[in-house]
Design an enzyme around this catalytic site. Structure first.
Site, short mmCIF file in Angstrom:
data_model
loop_
_atom_site.label_atom_id
_atom_site.label_comp_id
_atom_site.label_asym_id
_atom_site.label_seq_id
_atom_site.Cartn_x
_atom_site.Cartn_y
_atom_site.Cartn_z
N CYS A 1 0.73 -1.08 0.25
CA CYS A 1 -0.14 0.05 0.36
C CYS A 1 0.80 1.69 -0.28
O CYS A 1 0.80 2.32 -0.02
CB CYS A 1 -0.80 -0.24 1.19
SG CYS A 1 -2.10 -1.52 1.18
N HIS B 1 -2.02 8.51 6.42
CA HIS B 1 -2.22 6.85 6.28
C HIS B 1 -3.47 6.10 6.55
O HIS B 1 -3.97 5.91 5.61
CB HIS B 1 -0.86 6.15 6.21
CG HIS B 1 -1.17 5.13 5.82
ND1 HIS B 1 -1.12 4.54 4.20
CD2 HIS B 1 -1.20 3.87 6.42
CE1 HIS B 1 -0.99 3.75 3.69
NE2 HIS B 1 -1.60 2.80 5.26
N HIS C 1 -9.30 2.42 0.50
CA HIS C 1 -8.22 2.28 0.72
C HIS C 1 -7.66 1.52 -0.45
O HIS C 1 -7.83 0.71 -0.90
CB HIS C 1 -7.36 1.11 2.10
CG HIS C 1 -6.16 1.12 1.64
ND1 HIS C 1 -5.33 2.23 0.98
CD2 HIS C 1 -5.09 1.15 3.16
CE1 HIS C 1 -4.22 1.48 1.62
NE2 HIS C 1 -3.64 1.22 2.76
#
Lengths: 407, 88
Positions: free
Chosen positions: A162, A300, A334
């Protein structure tokens, strides 16, 4: 340092759960909309406790000639749109000679692998099309878009789960700053597959409490958050030296002034504040700025229970309680490999527009995340310098410092 | 027994769909070059036509069978006839 080796972003392209285009993304964020919806296929799996995802609305890709499109899956198609938009906004009809491409994904197309695997397991290689390998190879988006857009510079995409998007921008920044390259396209791209939600579901890290209210499912830092909402999309920026941008009178979106990456080795799945603190501190050092000079921290924060706490503690430790903090994953979920680069692009435009979107669905801050200055809704803000965080399973941490050019 | 016209129609429709070609381009003298197809497309054409006719093409063709669309029609028809004669 001479202008020549200062690095600026002059172009950007996005495909998000809101659709194609940077403006589409930024407008949706500032309107506090959610890109999350119910994904009915997820309901068919008995142990799949999460039924929500952020899916890119249908886009007509027929403008890409079949000759190129045949070896592309969705992640490559998204990247094609983004690179085209990034070059266009940078004022280029075509990538200048020598432009490098740093683009990666978390994994290659799960759907393409499944299609191939089904035939392989049935001993039916005769049904496999010639382009299967070009769809499943690790650098499929990178290779496909370089072929289709005739970009002949080096293809250098990293894959760090990610953190892929921000890692690639960071690597491109470092190469340009050091003089190895003059320009680059960089970011991350990913396509959604229910298997990705499954991966997080079996780790008890997928959002499951808001299946009946998808728009509320991703809620970073909120006391009722329950995990990740997996999404898809792509974010790509065009980087060049300040000298190059000034020579051609390009519109400078932002200057990258610092970047750092490190690796958490205490756990392959859980972040720790020690490692995050070190990463953000190194990024500030590389930019030559103090924490007090940071006007905004774009976290994040993925809406997982542990990850959000570790990041909040880290931000408080490094920056104190002053700088506003937001996570855009409340809106977007996400977007995996795309998250770092897509969110970076969004915050750059918020900085330029003087308005920032706070964290969506942050109704009641988790006391364990309360040491930092959260904000919600859309607020007027004067941001000249900000930090972008992007972390990943496997232990990768990345942090970048950017500032308004001329500030 | 499958009529030749029907065989040609199935071939042309399969090729048009797979390669996103206008069916009007699929004239007897059309060849790979004029249709804008390459070696990867040749592999995929075999896959598509084997699925359409349930015949083994990849182990039975020579390049002469693929000279143009008419030769392809003739080749596939031969395979279909062999299959019919074998009572499959």
């Amino acid at each position: 340092m001479a202008d020549k080796r200062r690095v600026v972003i002059t172009g950007a392209g996005v495909v998000s759960p809101f659709g194609a285009g940077v403006d589409t993304l930024v407008n949706a964020l500032l309107e506090n909309r959610s890109g999350i919806s119910t994904h009915t296929l997820l309901k068919e799996f008995p142990l799949m406790n999460s039924h929500v995802a952020g899916i890119v609305p249908e886009i007509d890709f027929s403008f890409i000639p079949r000759h190129y499109r045949r070896s592309m899956t969705k992640m490559s198609l998204f990247a094609m749109l983004c690179v085209t938009e990034a070059l266009k906004t940078a004022g280029h009809a075509k990538a200048p000679a020598g432009t490098a491409v740093y683009i990666g994904s978390t994994v290659s197309s799960m759907q393409a692998w499944l299609d191939f695997s089904e035939k392989f397991l049935n001993k039916r290689l005769d049904l496999v099309k010639s382009t299967a390998v070009f769809q499943v190879m690790n650098h499929s988006p990178l290779a496909n878009l370089q072929q289709a857009l005739d970009i002949r510079g080096p293809g250098l995409g990293a894959s760090n789960a990610c953190a892929t998007g921000l890692m690639n921008i960071g690597l491109a920044y470092q190469a340009i700053r050091q003089g190895t390259l003059e320009s680059a396209l960089a970011g991350g791209t990913d396509e959604y597959h229910p298997m990705m939600t499954g991966c997080f579901a079996i780790m008890n890290a997928a959002s499951s409490q808001y299946n009946d209210a998808p728009a509320r499912a991703s809620r970073p830092f909120d006391k009722d958050r329950g995990g990740i909402v997996c999404s898809e999309g792509c974010g790509i920026v065009y980087l060049e030296t300040l000298d190059s941008a000034k020579k051609r009178s390009a519109n400078i979106l932002a200057e990258i002034t610092g970047f750092a990456a490190n690796t958490e080795t205490k756990s392959i799945s859980h972040p720790s504040s020690d490692s995050i603190i070190e990463c953000m501190s190194m990024a500030l050092d590389s930019a030559g700025v103090t924490p007090r000079e940071i006007d905004l921290v774009n976290a994040h924060a993925t809406s997982t229970v542990d990850g959000d706490i570790e990041e909040a503690i880290s931000i408080e430790k490094v920056f104190g309680k002053d700088p506003p903090v937001n996570s855009l994953k409340g809106h977007l979920g996400h977007t995996m490999a795309a998250s770092g680069s897509m969110e970076l692009i969004a915050v750059i435009h918020m900085m330029l527009g003087g308005k920032a979107a706070g964290t969506l669905n942050l109704d009641a801050v988790d006391p364990a995340c309360a040491g930092i200055r959260h904000f919600t809704g859309t607020v007027e803000c004067a941001v000249n310098t900000f930090v972008k965080n992007s972390f990943a399973l496997g232990g990768t941490n990345t942090s970048m410092v950017l500032r308004r050019y001329g500030a | 027994m499958m009529q030749r016209e029907e065989i040609q129609k199935i071939i042309n429709e399969a090729i048009a769909k797979e390669f996103e070609l206008d069916i009007s381009l699929l004239v007897p003298e059309a060849n790979f070059e004029t249709l804008g197809l390459d070696s990867l497309d040749a592999v995929d054409m075999v896959v598509v036509l084997e699925m359409a006719f349930r015949v083994d093409i990849r182990n039975n063709f020579t390049m002469a069978d693929f000279t143009n669309l008419e030769s392809l029609h003739n080749f596939i028809e031969r395979l279909v006839r062999q299959k019919e004669n074998a009572g499959e």
